[in-house]
Design a protein around this motif. Structure first.
Motif, PDB file in Angstrom:
ATOM      1  N   ARG A 110       0.827  -1.210   0.000  1.00 38.96           N
ATOM      2  CA  ARG A 110       0.000   0.000   0.000  1.00 38.96           C
ATOM      3  C   ARG A 110       0.863   1.263   0.000  1.00 38.96           C
ATOM      4  O   ARG A 110       0.466   2.293  -0.550  1.00 38.96           O
ATOM      5  CB  ARG A 110      -0.907  -0.005   1.230  1.00 38.96           C
ATOM      6  N   LYS A 111       2.015   1.159   0.659  1.00 33.47           N
ATOM      7  CA  LYS A 111       2.894   2.319   0.726  1.00 33.47           C
ATOM      8  C   LYS A 111       3.348   2.730  -0.674  1.00 33.47           C
ATOM      9  O   LYS A 111       3.344   3.920  -1.025  1.00 33.47           O
ATOM     10  CB  LYS A 111       4.119   2.008   1.597  1.00 33.47           C
ATOM     11  N   ALA A 162       1.787   2.050  -3.437  1.00 32.01           N
ATOM     12  CA  ALA A 162       0.588   2.533  -4.143  1.00 32.01           C
ATOM     13  C   ALA A 162       0.304   3.980  -3.766  1.00 32.01           C
ATOM     14  O   ALA A 162       0.032   4.828  -4.630  1.00 32.01           O
ATOM     15  CB  ALA A 162      -0.608   1.642  -3.803  1.00 32.01           C
ATOM     16  N   ALA A 163       0.406   4.279  -2.479  1.00 35.69           N
ATOM     17  CA  ALA A 163       0.133   5.643  -2.012  1.00 35.69           C
ATOM     18  C   ALA A 163       1.152   6.619  -2.580  1.00 35.69           C
ATOM     19  O   ALA A 163       0.811   7.755  -2.960  1.00 35.69           O
ATOM     20  CB  ALA A 163       0.152   5.676  -0.485  1.00 35.69           C
ATOM     21  N   LEU A 164       2.415   6.214  -2.637  1.00 38.03           N
ATOM     22  CA  LEU A 164       3.473   7.074  -3.172  1.00 38.03           C
ATOM     23  C   LEU A 164       3.203   7.415  -4.631  1.00 38.03           C
ATOM     24  O   LEU A 164       3.287   8.577  -5.044  1.00 38.03           O
ATOM     25  CB  LEU A 164       4.829   6.379  -3.032  1.00 38.03           C
ATOM     26  N   LEU A 165       2.878   6.402  -5.411  1.00 32.74           N
ATOM     27  CA  LEU A 165       2.619   6.632  -6.840  1.00 32.74           C
ATOM     28  C   LEU A 165       1.379   7.485  -7.050  1.00 32.74           C
ATOM     29  O   LEU A 165       1.376   8.416  -7.862  1.00 32.74           O
ATOM     30  CB  LEU A 165       2.488   5.292  -7.560  1.00 32.74           C
ATOM     31  N   GLU A 166       0.334   7.170  -6.335  1.00 32.03           N
ATOM     32  CA  GLU A 166      -0.923   7.900  -6.527  1.00 32.03           C
ATOM     33  C   GLU A 166      -0.805   9.360  -6.106  1.00 32.03           C
ATOM     34  O   GLU A 166      -1.415  10.250  -6.708  1.00 32.03           O
ATOM     35  CB  GLU A 166      -2.042   7.207  -5.737  1.00 32.03           C
ATOM     36  N   ALA A 167       0.009   9.621  -5.088  1.00 27.84           N
ATOM     37  CA  ALA A 167       0.181  11.001  -4.632  1.00 27.84           C
ATOM     38  C   ALA A 167       1.009  11.823  -5.615  1.00 27.84           C
ATOM     39  O   ALA A 167       1.004  13.062  -5.558  1.00 27.84           O
ATOM     40  CB  ALA A 167       0.848  11.014  -3.252  1.00 27.84           C
ATOM     41  N   ASN A 168       1.712  11.143  -6.515  1.00 26.32           N
ATOM     42  CA  ASN A 168       2.617  11.861  -7.425  1.00 26.32           C
ATOM     43  C   ASN A 168       2.340  11.521  -8.892  1.00 26.32           C
ATOM     44  O   ASN A 168       3.246  11.586  -9.730  1.00 26.32           O
ATOM     45  CB  ASN A 168       4.074  11.515  -7.077  1.00 26.32           C
ATOM     46  N   LEU A 169       1.081  11.182  -9.190  1.00 27.50           N
ATOM     47  CA  LEU A 169       0.725  10.792 -10.560  1.00 27.50           C
ATOM     48  C   LEU A 169       0.974  11.905 -11.561  1.00 27.50           C
ATOM     49  O   LEU A 169       1.448  11.665 -12.677  1.00 27.50           O
ATOM     50  CB  LEU A 169      -0.736  10.346 -10.614  1.00 27.50           C
ATOM     51  N   VAL A 170       0.668  13.121 -11.185  1.00 21.37           N
ATOM     52  CA  VAL A 170       0.849  14.259 -12.107  1.00 21.37           C
ATOM     53  C   VAL A 170       2.322  14.408 -12.467  1.00 21.37           C
ATOM     54  O   VAL A 170       2.684  14.586 -13.641  1.00 21.37           O
ATOM     55  CB  VAL A 170       0.306  15.564 -11.485  1.00 21.37           C
ATOM     56  N   MET A 171       3.188  14.358 -11.458  1.00 24.22           N
ATOM     57  CA  MET A 171       4.620  14.474 -11.713  1.00 24.22           C
ATOM     58  C   MET A 171       5.111  13.331 -12.605  1.00 24.22           C
ATOM     59  O   MET A 171       5.877  13.544 -13.553  1.00 24.22           O
ATOM     60  CB  MET A 171       5.394  14.450 -10.389  1.00 24.22           C
ATOM     61  N   ILE A 172       4.656  12.100 -12.314  1.00 23.77           N
ATOM     62  CA  ILE A 172       5.083  10.944 -13.107  1.00 23.77           C
ATOM     63  C   ILE A 172       4.654  11.098 -14.559  1.00 23.77           C
ATOM     64  O   ILE A 172       5.433  10.858 -15.492  1.00 23.77           O
ATOM     65  CB  ILE A 172       4.517   9.636 -12.509  1.00 23.77           C
ATOM     66  N   LYS A 173       3.383  11.489 -14.777  1.00 19.71           N
ATOM     67  CA  LYS A 173       2.873  11.659 -16.143  1.00 19.71           C
ATOM     68  C   LYS A 173       3.675  12.714 -16.900  1.00 19.71           C
ATOM     69  O   LYS A 173       4.050  12.518 -18.058  1.00 19.71           O
ATOM     70  CB  LYS A 173       1.390  12.051 -16.105  1.00 19.71           C
ATOM     71  N   SER A 186      -1.776   8.110 -19.822  1.00 14.75           N
ATOM     72  CA  SER A 186      -2.589   7.636 -18.698  1.00 14.75           C
ATOM     73  C   SER A 186      -1.763   6.722 -17.815  1.00 14.75           C
ATOM     74  O   SER A 186      -0.823   6.068 -18.278  1.00 14.75           O
ATOM     75  CB  SER A 186      -3.824   6.894 -19.213  1.00 14.75           C
ATOM     76  N   VAL A 187      -2.118   6.701 -16.528  1.00 16.24           N
ATOM     77  CA  VAL A 187      -1.408   5.892 -15.555  1.00 16.24           C
ATOM     78  C   VAL A 187      -2.426   5.199 -14.658  1.00 16.24           C
ATOM     79  O   VAL A 187      -3.404   5.819 -14.227  1.00 16.24           O
ATOM     80  CB  VAL A 187      -0.479   6.765 -14.671  1.00 16.24           C
ATOM     81  N   THR A 188      -2.176   3.917 -14.392  1.00 14.80           N
ATOM     82  CA  THR A 188      -3.007   3.206 -13.412  1.00 14.80           C
ATOM     83  C   THR A 188      -2.085   2.540 -12.409  1.00 14.80           C
ATOM     84  O   THR A 188      -0.948   2.171 -12.736  1.00 14.80           O
ATOM     85  CB  THR A 188      -3.898   2.146 -14.088  1.00 14.80           C
ATOM     86  N   VAL A 189      -2.599   2.409 -11.200  1.00 16.82           N
ATOM     87  CA  VAL A 189      -1.841   1.771 -10.126  1.00 16.82           C
ATOM     88  C   VAL A 189      -2.702   0.666  -9.535  1.00 16.82           C
ATOM     89  O   VAL A 189      -3.883   0.890  -9.221  1.00 16.82           O
ATOM     90  CB  VAL A 189      -1.460   2.787  -9.030  1.00 16.82           C
ATOM     91  N   GLY A 190      -2.142  -0.529  -9.399  1.00 15.93           N
ATOM     92  CA  GLY A 190      -2.908  -1.622  -8.826  1.00 15.93           C
ATOM     93  C   GLY A 190      -2.009  -2.769  -8.412  1.00 15.93           C
ATOM     94  O   GLY A 190      -0.800  -2.761  -8.688  1.00 15.93           O
ATOM     95  N   GLN A 191      -2.625  -3.752  -7.761  1.00 16.96           N
ATOM     96  CA  GLN A 191      -1.834  -4.895  -7.330  1.00 16.96           C
ATOM     97  C   GLN A 191      -1.899  -6.045  -8.324  1.00 16.96           C
ATOM     98  O   GLN A 191      -1.102  -6.979  -8.280  1.00 16.96           O
ATOM     99  CB  GLN A 191      -2.323  -5.380  -5.955  1.00 16.96           C
ATOM    100  N   THR A 192      -2.827  -5.967  -9.241  1.00  8.11           N
ATOM    101  CA  THR A 192      -2.947  -6.995 -10.291  1.00  8.11           C
ATOM    102  C   THR A 192      -3.251  -6.304 -11.612  1.00  8.11           C
ATOM    103  O   THR A 192      -3.664  -5.138 -11.654  1.00  8.11           O
ATOM    104  CB  THR A 192      -4.077  -7.991  -9.988  1.00  8.11           C
ATOM    105  N   LEU A 193      -3.093  -7.078 -12.691  1.00  9.07           N
ATOM    106  CA  LEU A 193      -3.372  -6.538 -14.021  1.00  9.07           C
ATOM    107  C   LEU A 193      -3.712  -7.695 -14.940  1.00  9.07           C
ATOM    108  O   LEU A 193      -3.044  -8.733 -14.929  1.00  9.07           O
ATOM    109  CB  LEU A 193      -2.141  -5.790 -14.575  1.00  9.07           C
ATOM    110  N   ALA A 194      -4.762  -7.516 -15.714  1.00 10.47           N
ATOM    111  CA  ALA A 194      -5.121  -8.537 -16.700  1.00 10.47           C
ATOM    112  C   ALA A 194      -3.988  -8.662 -17.708  1.00 10.47           C
ATOM    113  O   ALA A 194      -3.298  -7.697 -18.007  1.00 10.47           O
ATOM    114  CB  ALA A 194      -6.427  -8.128 -17.395  1.00 10.47           C
ATOM    115  N   LYS A 195      -3.839  -9.885 -18.242  1.00  8.06           N
ATOM    116  CA  LYS A 195      -2.760 -10.151 -19.190  1.00  8.06           C
ATOM    117  C   LYS A 195      -2.850  -9.218 -20.384  1.00  8.06           C
ATOM    118  O   LYS A 195      -3.884  -9.085 -21.028  1.00  8.06           O
ATOM    119  CB  LYS A 195      -2.848 -11.607 -19.660  1.00  8.06           C
ATOM    120  N   VAL A 196      -1.724  -8.537 -20.667  1.00  9.54           N
ATOM    121  CA  VAL A 196      -1.658  -7.622 -21.804  1.00  9.54           C
ATOM    122  C   VAL A 196      -0.628  -8.167 -22.784  1.00  9.54           C
ATOM    123  O   VAL A 196       0.521  -8.405 -22.414  1.00  9.54           O
ATOM    124  CB  VAL A 196      -1.255  -6.203 -21.345  1.00  9.54           C
ATOM    125  N   LYS A 197      -1.037  -8.361 -24.028  1.00  8.21           N
ATOM    126  CA  LYS A 197      -0.125  -8.895 -25.026  1.00  8.21           C
ATOM    127  C   LYS A 197       0.774  -7.774 -25.544  1.00  8.21           C
ATOM    128  O   LYS A 197       0.355  -6.638 -25.699  1.00  8.21           O
ATOM    129  CB  LYS A 197      -0.926  -9.503 -26.188  1.00  8.21           C
TER     130      LYS A 197
END
Length: 887
Positions: A769-770, A772-783, A790-801
């Protein structure tokens, strides 16, 4: 606040160089409230013009002096020049030769007048050039080794040592330069390996027909002065010849075969010619066996009347003539190629002649004892420490110092001889040694006195430099201020010098310090590297590879010269003109970053005190950059204190260019309206100027003047106070994680040929969670920093080819490539590239596996090929990893 679009270093350098001197910022005085820090400049020759060695040496000194001044020390950098006896006289003699005259034609007085005129006209050239470099010396104190006050110290030292029995006169074999026609010390006769010959000469045995003793020599012309042939008494081959008489060819002089254990039976034939007047080892042998000393040479290297038919020939011309005549007489057995070390004059590079001459010497062994102990016990430390062994080895094997020189420019030896008036006593043969000109002979009362014609070795004056520059020995008893200054600033702190003068100067200063001051002259000796060209050759006029530092200053600026020299320094410096671009580019970066900030802040922001900031009110990038500044500040200070100047510059470069400009200024470019952002940016910038000032004084002084009106000159500001409370390990850890993911996305763009204009998306898969919180708090800077749509943050992700992936700590970056690029095409390109690199690698490995190539090729070629192999291996691994990271 606005700055001009470009950094005009020519205008800035001239402006501040003049301003610092006019305002006397660098003058030192006794201040009991401050700790002193003094450095004496290695006095450049008065004939000198600034070369890269000077530029390096004086930049190092200036960095330390400016740093210590900012740290609150009372700093003194004592400047001055050396009269450089042989070098200066050679310059003026060349001028005379254009008139078709020699110094003997014009006489001593006229020659000295011309020398002083030359000194007045050109003697300050290098001082003015050092000011262009930014040297912050106490210019009011500029000394010259032949100033009257300094000359008194030289005479006083000579008299003191003579009265202690440490100066004596005698006839010995010395190093003689036939071109300069003067004696040289052992250290001034630089030895170089030369390809010569070993000549095997036959000396007939008297009374025995067709019987000879063959000797081997590298200097056959000196046989004309032979007075014996020597063999080792243990050499069974020659036992029966000991005490036999030989006939010396060409001069028909009878000489004896003597036995001496010094003879090396394995050299040549085991029998050696003995020429006591022309070889130091033969001189000692001649003394032991009471041989005749036959000098066959004039001081100019031309053979004299003792050389018989060879009189009037130059020594090397005579060599050929002697060999030719011996060959005709069937007395030349053979000639073999032979490499041997030959002494050369350190000034004119003429081959030195071992020559019997009456000279003045200093007994060095008694002076060396305390100087040896000081280094052994760590009172004086060498940096790097490897030079300690070099110093100790020389001092443990020290020889007496020949201090008389047969030239006219220098300190004339303070010795007089009684010429008398016909009623001289026996005692009048003794020299009169006095620090002042004697009025009459103390033995017979005659006023008819003649001073010794010789002058003292230049180094005899410069070995007194750390204390004679203060006015020692203070003949004026009322000169209390000068005495107080010497007591305050002596011993000095650090000496910065080159390895080639450890023996000429460093060791002798230590000896003089103990002998005349009763203490060490300095505690640290920093030996810097040699400036070489890109091929590793020492820079010199003769090779045509020298780079003029004044040209670099005109083309790139003084800061660029200084910064580039130091960041490239190490054991030695390998410099090409292109390498000065790093300093120029960095100065421009500092200027442009400052201009960017000044265009966006008001003067009110300049009152912001970085050290008193409330961290809780700041965002992550601001907390991070403040912490990074103080971490860097502490490391820079520690590096300078340990004489690791290149390391200090690298730390500054990394902080300012990478941390501050590439990251912090980029993260805040859309946030200048925030209350604290401009204050932090300006606060870090101001403090960075202070940290950079010792290394790049001109650009930082100019920018400080623009930003910090009313605070005084930067050169007298305090070093930023280190604040541990502003270190923020959490902010640094978090920011490093964010920099990591941004860099990972940028790397994917480069690897898969995605242009900056193409939009991509990224999904960050996190474990905690830490994160996740770090990334979400700084999404604008990262982008913004990674140019993500676009940016998404999560613990899982559907298979992407066809998604590129990268792992940064516990964060996985997943970047879909479908629809952005032709994945199959790019995959093929990368695989083809990997295949090509693999083929190159295999060819190179095959070559390196060839034992004959490795054995015969130059070591540097083999080393470069191994470097290429390692680089290719790394590239192949990287390309394979790119493909492997594709999901």
């Amino acid at each position: 606040m606005e700055l001009s679009p470009r950094f005009n270093f020519n205008e800035v350098d001239e402006k501040w160089s003049k301003f610092w001197v006019e305002n006397n910022f660098f003058h030192a005085h006794v201040d009991p409230a401050k700790k002193p820090y003094a450095v004496v400049i290695p006095p450049p020759n008065v004939t000198g013009i600034l070369h890269m060695g000077h530029a390096l040496n004086n930049t190092l000194q200036d960095i330390m002096i400016r740093y210590k001044r900012m740290r609150g020390f009372e700093t003194l950098w004592m400047p001055g020049t050396d009269h450089a006896g042989i070098a200066t006289q050679n310059v003026v003699e060349r001028q005379l030769s254009k008139e078709g005259k020699t110094r003997h034609d014009v006489g001593r007085d006229e020659m000295l007048r011309r020398l002083w005129d030359w000194k007045k006209q050109y003697g300050d050239t290098i001082i003015n050039q050092l000011k262009k470099l930014g040297a912050s010396c106490d210019w009011e104190r500029t000394r010259f080794t032949m100033d009257e006050e300094y000359s008194k110290a030289v005479r006083s030292v000579f008299v003191r040592l003579y009265e202690k029995g440490l100066i004596y006169q005698g006839e010995y074999i010395i190093n003689w330069c036939p071109r300069c026609q003067t004696a040289l010390s052992d250290e001034e006769a630089e030895h170089r390996d030369l390809q010569g010959n070993l000549y095997y000469l036959r000396y007939p045995i008297k009374g025995e027909e067709n019987a000879f003793i063959t000797v081997a020599t590298t200097r056959p012309e000196t046989m004309l002065g032979d007075t014996a042939v020597a063999v080792n008494p243990k050499d069974k081959r020659y036992k029966k010849y000991i005490d036999k008489t030989l006939t010396l060819p060409l001069v028909d002089r009878e000489i004896k075969v003597i036995a001496d254990e010094f003879v090396d039976s394995k050299f040549g034939t085991g029998a050696v010619k003995v020429t006591p007047a022309h070889d130091p080892n033969d001189f000692a042998m001649g003394k032991r066996h009471k041989l005749e000393f036959v000098n066959i040479m004039h001081p100019n290297g031309v053979l004299n009347e003792r050389a018989g038919d060879f009189e009037g020939m130059d020594r090397f011309e005579a060599r050929e003539a002697v060999i030719e005549e011996l060959s005709e007489l069937k007395l030349l057995e053979k000639i073999e190629p032979h490499t041997h070390a030959v002494g050369h004059c350190y000034r004119c590079h003429t081959v030195v002649e071992p020559y019997l001459s009456k000279q003045w010497f200093v007994r060095m062994e008694p002076l060396a004892k305390p100087a040896l102990e000081a280094v052994r016990k760590g009172k004086i430390k060498f940096y790097p420490s490897l030079w300690t062994k070099v110093y100790l080895n020389w001092m443990e094997n020290i020889r007496d110092w020949c201090i008389s020189r047969q030239i006219w420019w220098g300190h004339r030896i303070p010795v007089w001889y009684c010429v008398g008036d016909g009623q001289c006593k026996l005692a009048c043969k003794e020299p009169i040694v006095s620090a002042t000109v004697p009025e009459k002979c103390p033995h017979c009362g005659s006023g008819n006195l003649k001073q010794d014609e010789d002058v003292l070795d230049t180094w005899f004056s410069s070995w007194l430099w750390p204390f004679a520059t203060f006015g020692w020995p203070f003949e004026d008893k009322a000169n209390k201020p000068a005495r107080e200054e010497l007591a305050y600033f002596y011993p000095t702190a650090s000496l910065f010098t080159a390895p080639e003068i450890i023996f000429f100067w460093v060791a002798r200063m230590i000896m003089a310090g103990f002998e005349f001051m009763g203490d060490i002259p300095f505690s640290d000796v920093y030996i810097h590297g040699t400036v070489r060209d890109a091929k590793g050759r020492k820079m010199s006029k003769s090779l045509g590879n020298a780079i003029d530092p004044l040209e670099i200053i005109r083309e790139y600026g003084a800061d660029a010269l200084r910064f580039s020299l130091i960041i490239n320094s190490g054991q030695d410096l390998f410099i090409s003109k292109e390498k000065f671009e790093i300093g120029r580019n960095f100065a421009n970066k500092v200027w442009n970053a400052s201009r960017l900030i000044l265009m966006r802040v008001s003067h009110s922001s300049a009152d912001f005190d970085l050290a008193k900031v409330d961290r809780r009110a700041l965002d992550l990038p601001s907390r991070w950059i403040i912490s990074r500044f103080y971490v860097t500040l502490e490391k820079v200070g520690a590096a300078v204190d340990r004489y690791r100047f290149s390391e200090a510059e690298s730390l500054i470069y990394e902080f300012f260019w990478s941390n501050f400009c590439d990251w912090y200024l980029e993260t805040i470019k859309d946030r200048w309206a925030d209350e604290n952002v401009p204050k932090v940016a300006l606060g870090v910038l101001e403090n960075s100027f202070k940290m950079m000032h010792p290394f790049m004084p001109f650009v930082t002084e100019e920018l400080w003047d623009k930003i910090s009106k009313g605070k005084g000159a930067l050169c007298i500001q305090g070093w930023p106070a280190f604040s541990r409370k502003l270190l923020d390990k959490e902010a640094e850890k978090d920011m490093e994680a964010l920099r990591g993911v941004v860099s990972a996305v940028r790397t994917v763009r480069t690897q898969w040929n995605i242009t900056s204009g193409q939009t991509i998306s990224c999904c960050f898969i996190v474990r905690t969670r830490k994160d996740a919180a770090l990334l979400e708090a700084n999404l604008v800077m990262i982008k913004n920093m990674a140019r993500l749509e676009s940016v998404t943050v999560g613990q899982t992700l559907a298979k992407v080819k066809n998604a590129a992936t990268a792992l940064v700590g516990g964060i996985k970056c997943v970047i879909p490539l479908g629809g952005v690029i032709d994945v199959d095409k790019e995959k093929k390109r990368i695989l083809d590239q990997a295949g090509e690199q693999q083929r190159l690698l295999e060819g190179l490995e095959k070559r390196l596996g060839n034992k004959e190539f490795v054995k015969k090729a130059p070591a540097e070629v083999v080393a470069k090929e191994k470097e290429r192999s390692a680089a290719l291996q790394a590239k192949v691994r990287e390309l394979k990893q790119v493909i492997a990271s594709l999901e």
